[in-house]
Write an enzyme that holds these catalytic residues in place. Sequence first.
Site, PDB file in Angstrom:
ATOM      1  N   GLU A  19      12.033 -15.511 -34.328  1.00 49.79           N
ATOM      2  CA  GLU A  19      12.658 -16.490 -33.428  1.00 49.79           C
ATOM      3  C   GLU A  19      13.534 -15.785 -32.390  1.00 49.79           C
ATOM      4  O   GLU A  19      14.696 -15.474 -32.657  1.00 49.79           O
ATOM      5  CB  GLU A  19      13.513 -17.492 -34.238  1.00 49.79           C
ATOM      6  CG  GLU A  19      14.167 -18.548 -33.344  1.00 49.79           C
ATOM      7  CD  GLU A  19      15.053 -19.547 -34.101  1.00 49.79           C
ATOM      8  OE1 GLU A  19      15.241 -19.385 -35.327  1.00 49.79           O
ATOM      9  OE2 GLU A  19      15.556 -20.472 -33.454  1.00 49.79           O
ATOM     10  N   LYS A  29       8.586 -18.490 -33.192  1.00 48.90           N
ATOM     11  CA  LYS A  29       9.423 -19.681 -32.971  1.00 48.90           C
ATOM     12  C   LYS A  29      10.194 -19.476 -31.662  1.00 48.90           C
ATOM     13  O   LYS A  29      11.313 -18.960 -31.662  1.00 48.90           O
ATOM     14  CB  LYS A  29      10.378 -19.875 -34.161  1.00 48.90           C
ATOM     15  CG  LYS A  29      11.339 -21.034 -33.978  1.00 48.90           C
ATOM     16  CD  LYS A  29      12.050 -21.415 -35.276  1.00 48.90           C
ATOM     17  CE  LYS A  29      13.110 -22.461 -35.032  1.00 48.90           C
ATOM     18  NZ  LYS A  29      13.620 -23.085 -36.246  1.00 48.90           N
TER      19      LYS A  29
HETATM   20  C1  5MM Z   1      18.959 -25.373 -38.119  1.00 50.12           C
HETATM   21  O1  5MM Z   1      19.688 -24.429 -37.334  1.00 50.12           O
HETATM   22  C2  5MM Z   1      19.325 -23.067 -37.591  1.00 50.12           C
HETATM   23  C3  5MM Z   1      20.471 -22.316 -38.143  1.00 50.12           C
HETATM   24  O2  5MM Z   1      21.382 -21.947 -37.186  1.00 50.12           O
HETATM   25  P1  5MM Z   1      22.710 -21.140 -37.660  1.00 50.12           P
HETATM   26  O3  5MM Z   1      22.253 -19.904 -38.358  1.00 50.12           O
HETATM   27  O4  5MM Z   1      23.399 -20.876 -36.349  1.00 50.12           O
HETATM   28  O5  5MM Z   1      23.481 -22.052 -38.532  1.00 50.12           O
HETATM   29  C4  5MM Z   1      18.710 -22.463 -36.326  1.00 50.12           C
HETATM   30  O6  5MM Z   1      18.317 -21.131 -36.470  1.00 50.12           O
HETATM   31  C5  5MM Z   1      17.501 -23.266 -36.045  1.00 50.12           C
HETATM   32  O7  5MM Z   1      16.521 -23.014 -37.036  1.00 50.12           O
HETATM   33  C6  5MM Z   1      16.908 -22.999 -34.700  1.00 50.12           C
HETATM   34  O8  5MM Z   1      17.860 -22.723 -33.714  1.00 50.12           O
HETATM   35  C7  5MM Z   1      16.142 -24.224 -34.273  1.00 50.12           C
HETATM   36  O9  5MM Z   1      16.960 -25.347 -34.428  1.00 50.12           O
HETATM   37  P2  5MM Z   1      17.077 -26.354 -33.227  1.00 50.12           P
HETATM   38  O10 5MM Z   1      18.193 -27.277 -33.611  1.00 50.12           O
HETATM   39  O11 5MM Z   1      17.363 -25.528 -32.004  1.00 50.12           O
HETATM   40  O12 5MM Z   1      15.709 -27.026 -33.181  1.00 50.12           O
END
Ligand code: 5MM
Length: 345
Positions: free
Chosen positions: A180, A222
């Site tokens: 990602e 991702k």
């Molecule tokens: C769910 O959020 C994930 C964890 O983020 P932190 O490590 O900052 O707590 C994050 O990696 C998430 O999987 C991705 O950013 C995609 O989530 P979004 O909300 O952008 O779809």
Amino acid sequence: MDKNTLISVAQKVMQKGKGILAADESLNTIQKRFDSIHIENTEDNRCSYRHLLFSTTEAMKNSISGVILFDETIRQSTSDRKKLVDIIIANDSIPGIKVDQGLKPTRDNSVETITIGLDGLDERFKEYRDLGAQFAKWRAVIHINDSSNLPSSSAVKDNMHALALYARCAQGNNIVPIVEPEILMDGTHDIDKCYEVTTYVLKTLYEELANENVLLEGTILKPNMVIAASQCPKQASIEEVAQKTFLCLSHSVPKDIAGIAFLSGGQSEIEATAHLNAINQIASAHAQKQTWPISFSYGRALQKTVLETWQGKEENVITAREAFIHRAHMNSLAAQGLWNQELEN
Ligand code: 5MM
């Protein structure tokens, strides 16, 4: 490395019409989500909320192929001793695990970050495998800021190199790596700047993965969509986002990877669905060129209404489940290019 296992798990996660639930919010991030509905960030509340999601059989069986978990969650059980991992598996979905350990500034006071977590990663993979994880996720964060010349080439290179080391280690433990590289929507840059930086970051990523001999067929990308920053005065249309995202990926992502599962990155729920749908419609029109499935790995764009409906109250669980079923179904349709706005009403 068992290539067949890696390829078969990656293909299952990318199966048609399903996507990934990103439920791997770290303690700080889930704090922000719970603050928004004024509930306390306790282990019990985190367990209840995630149990609500994973036990919503209709959403999980029909629309969710995999769930990304946080370290606490992969070990967690309900008060009646059911492991959350077993609930996910019983609902035909695959447990995955976030293995990065967050972000550290590249220098004092720097906005740019490097993702940490490589120390001891091999041992952690072995433990996570025993706990049921079949895939993993590592998130690198890239900032755009024209006036400060960001991103710097070193931040991109170092983060993509770390992603490649993580991916090699995951595959060595027969775990499918989701890579990602998230370019943030923060700031004022326009969609063309996002296109330029996303292309550069993805090309660097695939050079680094090649250098580490990562089996591309056993990986999932991702990425962010190619989109104007949230404060950009000129927002792009759904069609422009879809066209530029598809073009950017077609030029930067090898055809051999198992698939693409977009992050939502702060888009609204409907925007994230509409964009995914439009990208898939363009992809099917270019079927002769496109070889990877395109789906979702959404956190906020799957959970926002669910959280707002739940409010931490037992009496709201049924309507919160309905909200999850609806959002997951809409994204499942979008992953096939079959969504339209009228289905939202
Ligand atoms: C769910 O959020 C994930 C964890 O983020 P932190 O490590 O900052 O707590 C994050 O990696 C998430 O999987 C991705 O950013 C995609 O989530 P979004 O909300 O952008 O779809």
